[in-house]
Design an enzyme around this catalytic site. Structure first.
Site, PDB file in Angstrom:
ATOM      1  N   GLU A   1       9.339  -6.146  -0.279  1.00  0.00           N
ATOM      2  CA  GLU A   1       8.169  -6.119  -0.256  1.00  0.00           C
ATOM      3  C   GLU A   1       8.324  -5.258  -1.452  1.00  0.00           C
ATOM      4  OE1 GLU A   1       5.712  -3.502   2.495  1.00  0.00           O
ATOM      5  OE2 GLU A   1       5.602  -4.819   4.339  1.00  0.00           O
ATOM      6  N   LYS A  14       7.429  -1.836  -3.721  1.00  0.00           N
ATOM      7  CA  LYS A  14       6.582  -0.509  -3.716  1.00  0.00           C
ATOM      8  C   LYS A  14       5.617   0.116  -4.232  1.00  0.00           C
ATOM      9  CE  LYS A  14       8.413   3.946  -2.243  1.00  0.00           C
ATOM     10  NZ  LYS A  14       7.305   5.236  -2.319  1.00  0.00           N
ATOM     11  N   ASP A  27       2.556   1.934  -7.130  1.00  0.00           N
ATOM     12  CA  ASP A  27       2.641   3.677  -6.650  1.00  0.00           C
ATOM     13  C   ASP A  27       1.423   4.454  -6.933  1.00  0.00           C
ATOM     14  OD1 ASP A  27       4.923   5.801  -7.205  1.00  0.00           O
ATOM     15  OD2 ASP A  27       4.508   5.347  -9.432  1.00  0.00           O
ATOM     16  N   TYR A  84       0.502  -2.356   3.513  1.00  0.00           N
ATOM     17  CA  TYR A  84       1.622  -3.309   4.449  1.00  0.00           C
ATOM     18  C   TYR A  84       2.258  -2.276   5.565  1.00  0.00           C
ATOM     19  CZ  TYR A  84       1.929   1.707   1.567  1.00  0.00           C
ATOM     20  OH  TYR A  84       1.636   3.538   1.521  1.00  0.00           O
ATOM     21  N   LYS A 105      14.410   1.700  -5.696  1.00  0.00           N
ATOM     22  CA  LYS A 105      13.277   2.830  -6.790  1.00  0.00           C
ATOM     23  C   LYS A 105      14.337   1.777  -7.262  1.00  0.00           C
ATOM     24  CE  LYS A 105      11.390   6.608  -5.101  1.00  0.00           C
ATOM     25  NZ  LYS A 105      10.364   7.014  -6.566  1.00  0.00           N
ATOM     26  N   CYS A 115       5.989  29.528 -38.804  1.00  0.00           N
ATOM     27  CA  CYS A 115       4.013  28.494 -38.649  1.00  0.00           C
ATOM     28  C   CYS A 115       4.704  27.573 -39.931  1.00  0.00           C
ATOM     29  CB  CYS A 115       3.089  28.971 -38.559  1.00  0.00           C
ATOM     30  SG  CYS A 115       1.574  27.751 -37.635  1.00  0.00           S
ATOM     31  N   CYS A 152       1.325  27.695 -41.519  1.00  0.00           N
ATOM     32  CA  CYS A 152       0.215  28.477 -42.307  1.00  0.00           C
ATOM     33  C   CYS A 152       1.368  29.338 -43.139  1.00  0.00           C
ATOM     34  CB  CYS A 152      -0.780  29.334 -41.639  1.00  0.00           C
ATOM     35  SG  CYS A 152       0.092  30.317 -40.003  1.00  0.00           S
ATOM     36  N   CYS A 158       1.711  30.909 -32.649  1.00  0.00           N
ATOM     37  CA  CYS A 158       1.293  31.406 -34.152  1.00  0.00           C
ATOM     38  C   CYS A 158       0.527  32.506 -34.206  1.00  0.00           C
ATOM     39  CB  CYS A 158       1.257  30.587 -34.953  1.00  0.00           C
ATOM     40  SG  CYS A 158       0.489  31.234 -36.186  1.00  0.00           S
ATOM     41  N   CYS A 181      -5.482  30.174 -39.423  1.00  0.00           N
ATOM     42  CA  CYS A 181      -3.831  29.208 -39.138  1.00  0.00           C
ATOM     43  C   CYS A 181      -4.718  27.910 -39.042  1.00  0.00           C
ATOM     44  CB  CYS A 181      -3.058  29.555 -38.065  1.00  0.00           C
ATOM     45  SG  CYS A 181      -1.971  28.157 -38.405  1.00  0.00           S
TER      46      CYS A 181
HETATM   47  S1  IVH Z   1       6.256   1.911   4.229  1.00  0.00           S
HETATM   48  C1  IVH Z   1       7.126   4.657   8.056  1.00  0.00           C
HETATM   49  N1  IVH Z   1       5.463   0.042   2.908  1.00  0.00           N
HETATM   50  O1  IVH Z   1       5.869   4.954  -0.054  1.00  0.00           O
HETATM   51  C2  IVH Z   1       6.950   3.730   6.678  1.00  0.00           C
HETATM   52  N2  IVH Z   1       5.249   2.575   1.679  1.00  0.00           N
HETATM   53  O2  IVH Z   1       7.785   7.192  -0.034  1.00  0.00           O
HETATM   54  C3  IVH Z   1       5.749   3.459   6.052  1.00  0.00           C
HETATM   55  N3  IVH Z   1       5.010   2.704  -0.452  1.00  0.00           N
HETATM   56  O3  IVH Z   1       4.247   6.856   2.196  1.00  0.00           O
HETATM   57  C4  IVH Z   1       5.472   3.041   4.875  1.00  0.00           C
HETATM   58  N4  IVH Z   1       4.468   0.337  -1.402  1.00  0.00           N
HETATM   59  O4  IVH Z   1       2.410   5.681   0.460  1.00  0.00           O
HETATM   60  C5  IVH Z   1       5.664   1.096   2.662  1.00  0.00           C
HETATM   61  N5  IVH Z   1       5.153  -1.846   0.887  1.00  0.00           N
HETATM   62  C6  IVH Z   1       5.133  -0.819   1.472  1.00  0.00           C
HETATM   63  C7  IVH Z   1       4.916   0.619   0.094  1.00  0.00           C
HETATM   64  C8  IVH Z   1       4.852   2.269   0.846  1.00  0.00           C
HETATM   65  C9  IVH Z   1       4.764   1.850  -1.345  1.00  0.00           C
HETATM   66  C10 IVH Z   1       4.621   4.085  -0.210  1.00  0.00           C
HETATM   67  C11 IVH Z   1       3.271   4.925   0.863  1.00  0.00           C
HETATM   68  C12 IVH Z   1       4.523   5.921   1.752  1.00  0.00           C
HETATM   69  C13 IVH Z   1       5.685   5.917   0.476  1.00  0.00           C
HETATM   70  C14 IVH Z   1       7.427   6.378   1.082  1.00  0.00           C
END
Ligand code: IVH
Length: 671
Positions: A112, A114, A116, A224, A311, A405, A408, A423, A429
């Site tokens: 999936e 992740k 942000d 998710y 990551k 500066c 000035c 400054c 200034c």
């Molecule tokens: S599963 C027990 N799935 O990342 C695990 N988390 O670093 C539950 N997040 O607190 C999380 N995308 O806020 C899961 N596809 C995804 C996610 C996801 C973003 C965030 C979430 C979590 C944090 C963990």
């Protein structure tokens, strides 16, 4: 003929379905106009039959602004984080550990995105959203239901009927790039500080006190993780597909993967493909599909063993330094800026990057014309993260921080205990003077339309405005001499200046540019001192008794009013008719509650929550958002949250009702 109740019910269903098609599936089947007509019909019926109103009706998406602080509740299942990995190898070794631990070794993985943003937990009962809670500290979170309800892709009422009677779903509230860019463009226009990235913007938005403003910000949500006793399937993937049918937005990136080779291919694909997504992502998540296998793998103290986050590496570019320039801010702080050969980084061309201060610049060890690494880790402001010393020109000299500066030529001073150089020529200034004019006219300060950065500089250069009070002597003839100004734009500025005479004293204090006095502190100071004469004459210890004011800010205030130019500014602005004292309604009317901290909870009948808050402040007390040892009283109405009630009892804090409260401030109050 159907009853009004049936008509309302049918309309709500239809609108919910269209909302979902539009916001979740991205596949609307009616025109915006037709949709608006359905909404209008529903609004009309709900107005005619107020007894049939429902807080979860789609007409309430914009939200009211009743809630002022957030109740805290414990999570049913703690909200854990995920173990991070930074390379394909890391993910592979997680896979091997999983395969070893699972008898038979037959494991399907779900890959999936992740997202942000801000993690969120939603509770549904009988197919209806009952509560939305932020992650908080993982154990307890803030109840932000009213704000979350404004997000169109969050279903208030579920489709279908195969959902468990009660369940929790977790997901991420995100701010799509489009909303983020629009918000920052607006902030830039209003001269407000820009938000660093969609994650911060999103977290800030969720904690706004006004749901109508939240609605305007264009948040979205992806889901998710489904939790509960009676989930429909024995695997994660099918449960998420079910959630999708019920109306939740589940990313179409979710894929079942078999074996390390497919996992690796998934990573390679999304490493670049994620740039096309409408929202920010900072990696991928891999989860064991089977819930039975998940149960066997279990959790460590911090995270599940059945899932891992990968990551993405931060996007980085290498480019040549042209020169380092030094910016002078409104408060005189000098910021070194790397001016670069233009380079493309995550879709935008980067030419400048802040080097923050002397310490950071020295640590990086930058030499003239060095090749520098620029990174953008989901931030809008790029960072210099390193120097490629192998490409340094022979004989290149280290870049030195300026001693004088750049604007000035005054010798700089280092702020004690800080990395910043300033400054000290505050009133001579040019960038500092222009910066203060710019700040003074800004939207949250005196809100004078028609003067931005360039006009402020032009007015100063023409010799018309040398200090903020000069603004009030500007004439139409002078304004017309400024490039780009005609009779209408001149008129606009003069009208804006005129209107600024009504700007409340709190904002006047903020507009003055006293170092360390931001918007909130200015408010607290203004309310505590009451008028400008007190502010100008109070001794340090009296200033320090104001909330948020410590010795440094107290010293800054005193120094500020020691300067002739500032005292002259005040006198001229007083004569011009600006507000130099707190308005009646904002001033404390008595100190009956002085030193007492209140927490308000529940629903009241004699006054609104906001009115009670104002009363507490007017009588010299303080409002707090959550109960702690420092709380003196809990002012409780009906339906006070059970968590708050218990906490107050545990700490032995008196819980008072509204009549008791009103008696405290007005002993002869009857009824
Ligand atoms: S599963 C027990 N799935 O990342 C695990 N988390 O670093 C539950 N997040 O607190 C999380 N995308 O806020 C899961 N596809 C995804 C996610 C996801 C973003 C965030 C979430 C979590 C944090 C963990």
């Amino acid at each position: 003929m159907s009853t009004p109740a049936q008509q309302i019910e049918a309309l709500r269903r239809e609108i919910n379905e269209h909302n979902r098609r539009y916001y979740v599936d991205n596949d609307p089947v009616i025109s915006d106009y037709d949709f608006d007509m359905l909404m209008k019909q529903l609004e009309k019926l709900e107005q005619d039959y107020p007894e049939l109103d429902d807080p979860l009706s789609p007409t309430h998406r914009v939200g009211s602004d009743l809630t002022k602080d957030f109740e805290k509740v414990p999570h049913i299942y703690p909200m854990l984080s995920l173990a991070n990995s930074y390379s394909v190898d890391d993910v592979d070794s997680w896979m091997s550990r999983v395969l070893e631990a699972v008898p038979g070794g037959d494991v399907t993985i779900v890959g999936e995105m992740k997202f942000d943003g801000s993690g969120i937990s939603l509770i549904y009962e009988h197919g209806r959203l009952v509560r939305a809670v932020t992650r908080g500290d993982g154990e307890m979170g803030d109840v932000v239901t009213d704000n979350v309800k404004t997000i169109r892709s969050v279903p208030l009422q579920l489709s279908g009927n195969d959902w468990p009677e009660r369940f929790e779903i977790r997901g991420e509230i995100v701010m799509p790039w489009a909303s983020f860019d629009r918000l920052n463009a607006e902030r830039e226009f209003n001269e407000e500080p820009l938000l660093a990235n969609p994650r911060n913007a999103c977290a800030g938005t969720l904690k706004l006190l006004n749901p109508a403003e939240v609605a305007r910000r264009g948040l979205d949500a992806y889901f998710y993780y489904l939790l509960g006793e009676n989930l429909p399937y024995d695997n994660h993937y099918d449960n998420m597909e079910a959630a999708r049918r019920w109306g939740f937005k589940v990313s179409s990136a979710m894929t079942r993967l078999h074996g390390i080779a497919e996992v690796d291919a998934f990573i390679r694909h999304w490493d670049t493909a994620r740039r096309e997504l409408p929202v920010a992502t900072d990696g991928l998540v891999f989860k064991v599909d089977s819930l039975r296998q998940q149960l066997n793998l279990g959790f460590t103290a911090k995270s599940p063993r059945w899932a891992v986050a990968y990551k993405f590496p931060a996007e980085r570019a290498l480019t040549r330094l042209r020169f380092v320039s030094f910016d002078v801010g409104r408060m005189g702080i000098i910021t070194p800026v790397a001016n670069l050969e233009p380079v493309l980084l995550s879709g935008t061309i980067v030419k400048r990057a802040s080097l923050h201060n002397e310490d950071i610049m020295t640590t990086l060890g930058i030499h003239n014309h060095d090749m520098l690494y620029v990174e953008k880790g989901g931030e809008i402001i790029p960072k210099i993260t390193g120097v490629e010393t192998s490409q340094r020109e022979p004989g290149a000299m280290p870049v030195r921080f300026v001693s004088h500066c750049p604007a000035c030529a005054t010798q700089l001073q280092r702020v004690e205990g800080e990395a910043a150089w300033v400054c000290p020529n505050k009133y001579g200034c040019p960038p500092q003077i222009i910066g203060r004019i710019e700040h003074f006219v800004g939207r949250r300060m005196m809100n004078i339309d028609g003067i931005g950065e360039e006009t402020a500089a032009a007015l100063y250069k023409a010799g018309f405005v040398n200090k903020i009070s000069d603004l009030y002597d500007l004439t139409e003839a002078q304004l017309m001499q400024i490039e780009g100004f005609g009779p209408r734009s001149a008129e606009r500025v003069l009208t804006g200046l005129d209107a600024s005479r009504n700007v409340p004293f709190e904002r006047v204090v903020y507009a003055l540019s006293i170092p360390g006095v931001g918007e909130t502190t200015a408010k607290k100071i203004a309310r505590a001192v009451g008028n400008i004469d007190n502010l100008m004459t109070y001794p340090a210890e009296r200033l320090e008794s104001i909330e948020d004011v410590g010795p440094t800010i107290a010293r800054n205030i005193i120094e500020y009013f020691e300067a002739d130019v500032n005292r002259e500014n005040i006198e001229r602005m007083r004569r011009a008719g600006l507000q130099m004292q707190i308005a009646e309604s904002a001033a404390p009317v008595s100190d009956a509650l002085a030193g007492k901290t209140f927490v308000i909870s529940g629903v009241f009948s004699r006054h609104s929550r906001d009115e009670y808050k104002a009363l507490i402040e007017n009588y010299g007390g303080k409002n707090a958002g959550s109960i702690s040892k420092k709380t003196d009283y809990v002012l409780a109405g009906d339906n006070m949250g059970p968590a708050k009630l218990e906490k107050a009892r545990k700490l032995g804090i008196p819980i008072i009702d509204e009549n008791t409260f009103l008696n405290m401030i007005q002993p002869d109050n009857e009824e």
